[in-house]
Design an enzyme around this catalytic site. Structure first.
Site, PDB file in Angstrom:
ATOM      1  N   ARG A 129      -7.493   4.671  -6.093  1.00  0.00           N
ATOM      2  CA  ARG A 129      -7.727   4.354  -4.813  1.00  0.00           C
ATOM      3  C   ARG A 129      -8.949   4.937  -4.390  1.00  0.00           C
ATOM      4  NH1 ARG A 129      -4.234   3.444   0.467  1.00  0.00           N
ATOM      5  NH2 ARG A 129      -4.738   1.045   0.162  1.00  0.00           N
TER       6      ARG A 129
ATOM      7  N   SER B 196       0.784  -1.017  -0.062  1.00  0.00           N
ATOM      8  CA  SER B 196       0.088  -0.066   0.148  1.00  0.00           C
ATOM      9  C   SER B 196       0.835   1.242   0.087  1.00  0.00           C
ATOM     10  CB  SER B 196      -0.855   0.020   1.381  1.00  0.00           C
ATOM     11  OG  SER B 196      -2.080  -0.229   1.004  1.00  0.00           O
TER      12      SER B 196
ATOM     13  N   TYR C 279      -8.781  13.275   0.785  1.00  0.00           N
ATOM     14  CA  TYR C 279      -7.911  14.398  -0.034  1.00  0.00           C
ATOM     15  C   TYR C 279      -8.804  14.882  -1.234  1.00  0.00           C
ATOM     16  CZ  TYR C 279      -4.445  12.367   3.066  1.00  0.00           C
ATOM     17  OH  TYR C 279      -3.998  12.056   4.327  1.00  0.00           O
TER      18      TYR C 279
ATOM     19  N   CYS D 288       2.692   7.147   3.384  1.00  0.00           N
ATOM     20  CA  CYS D 288       3.670   8.492   3.280  1.00  0.00           C
ATOM     21  C   CYS D 288       4.714   8.274   4.309  1.00  0.00           C
ATOM     22  CB  CYS D 288       2.763   9.682   3.429  1.00  0.00           C
ATOM     23  SG  CYS D 288       1.882  10.312   2.292  1.00  0.00           S
TER      24      CYS D 288
END
Length: 359
Positions: free
Chosen positions: A234, A22, A186, A25
């Site tokens: 995603r 996955s 986001y 960050c």
């Protein structure tokens, strides 16, 4: 043969197994100057370890399409050629280990300009390398976050162009798969959900309007991405809200749209768009959302979320709930998870010559 360790081919790219990393960050790039957004030794070591551990697809963390698109000032980016050259070192090594390199292209939207998580993750201003975040509507994420600037239609078009430009650089950097980050609150996710999109123009209101930006991004990326290479998306399959949010039904409908626009796999996560949402977590708690998309649409899916055991992952693939599993925290804990799972399940992964004593 173990279903988890069967190869899968999407367009012309064959991924050697269904154990995928996955995007996570690292918040470890330089925040300003010529090295801003540039991967360095930490990123190389981080991704290289998972590739030598047998992971089939390495999806590099959310990589910003512009400086203002970073989730934090310490995120990676693909808005200039210095970043491209640094990424080439990583993609060459991953490919040499038999792993397929992918990258997640992202814009942080209203959740951008935050500090590193281990320093609290609070929003930061110009005095700490930060900036004013933008969003579809002037609605802050929570009481800690500033009110974002509502994007104009011209600015929306500019961001679509930034996604396309970042995809071109990703290709030049050696990536085989591009993933569009449409999850976790986001920017793309903010446009999709009525919880965060309060616009009254062509980008808000109806389902068709709220999905317009996401599909424009998909089309722009697909246009510059080679026909033989896959594009992933995603998604947060649900906002986990009782009313006024994005729903699993929306996700199924949108998956069909994404398939029609040339997306090759839906990476199915949940949440992140509403800070007060109640999320019933547990082993494999997000897998049913992936399974529903797979059952009701022609789009292949990846499942994610507290998948930690080899037998658990094997059943997800063997039962047809997903085409692959994305592992996050488990790969942080154990970079060689894939190799150990192959030994447990009777599968095979490529083992570097230097590591044969560990077999």
């Amino acid at each position: 043969m173990s279903a988890l360790f069967e190869p899968i081919t999407l367009r012309e790219v064959t991924i050697p197994n269904r154990v995928w990393m996955s995007p996570m960050c690292q918040y470890s790039a330089e925040p300003e100057g010529p090295a801003a957004g540039v991967p360095h030794d930490w990123h190389f070591a981080h991704y290289a370890a998972r590739a030598t551990g047998g992971t089939g697809l390495i999806m590099v963390e959310a990589t910003a399409v512009s400086p203002e698109g970073r989730i934090s000032p310490y995120d990676l980016g693909l808005w200039n050629d210095t970043q491209v050259e640094a990424f080439r070192r990583i993609t060459r090594f991953l490919a040499a280990q038999g792993a397929v390199p992918g990258v997640q292209l992202a814009h942080g939207g209203r959740k951008a300009s935050t500090d590193q998580p281990w320093r609290g993750g609070a929003p930061v201003g110009p005095e700490a390398h930060g900036w004013q975040p933008v969003a579809p509507s002037a609605v802050p994420f929570d009481e800690r976050h500033p009110v974002p600037t509502e994007l104009t239609v011209d600015q929306i078009g500019e961001i679509v162009g930034q996604f396309a430009a970042a995809a071109r650089r990703a290709l030049d950097a050696g990536f085989e798969i591009a993933e569009i980050h449409g999850a976790h609150g986001y920017l793309v996710n903010e446009f999709l959900s009525p919880h965060t999109n309060h616009r009254t123009d062509a980008y808000g209101g109806s389902y068709e309007n709220r999905t317009r930006f996401a599909l424009e991004v998909v089309d722009a990326v697909r246009e510059v991405w080679p026909e033989g290479k896959p594009v992933f998306f995603r998604i947060s399959a649900t906002d986990w809200l009782q009313d006024g949010g994005w729903t699993p039904q929306d996700t199924v409908r949108f998956a069909r749209d994404l398939h029609a626009h040339g997306v090759d796999l839906l990476d199915v996560s949940t949440g992140g768009n509403a800070p007060g949402a109640m999320i019933p977590t547990g082993p494999g708690y997000q897998v049913p959302f992936a399974a529903r998309v797979k059952a009701e649409t022609p789009l292949p899916v990846g499942a994610v979320g507290m998948i930690t055991e080899a037998e658990q992952a094997e059943k997800i693939i063997a039962n047809g709930e997903a085409d692959a599993v994305f592992l996050g925290r488990e790969l942080l804990r154990n970079p060689s998870w894939a190799r150990q799972a192959a030994r447990e399940l009777g599968g095979e992964v490529r083992v570097p010559d230097q590591y044969h004593r560990s077999v």
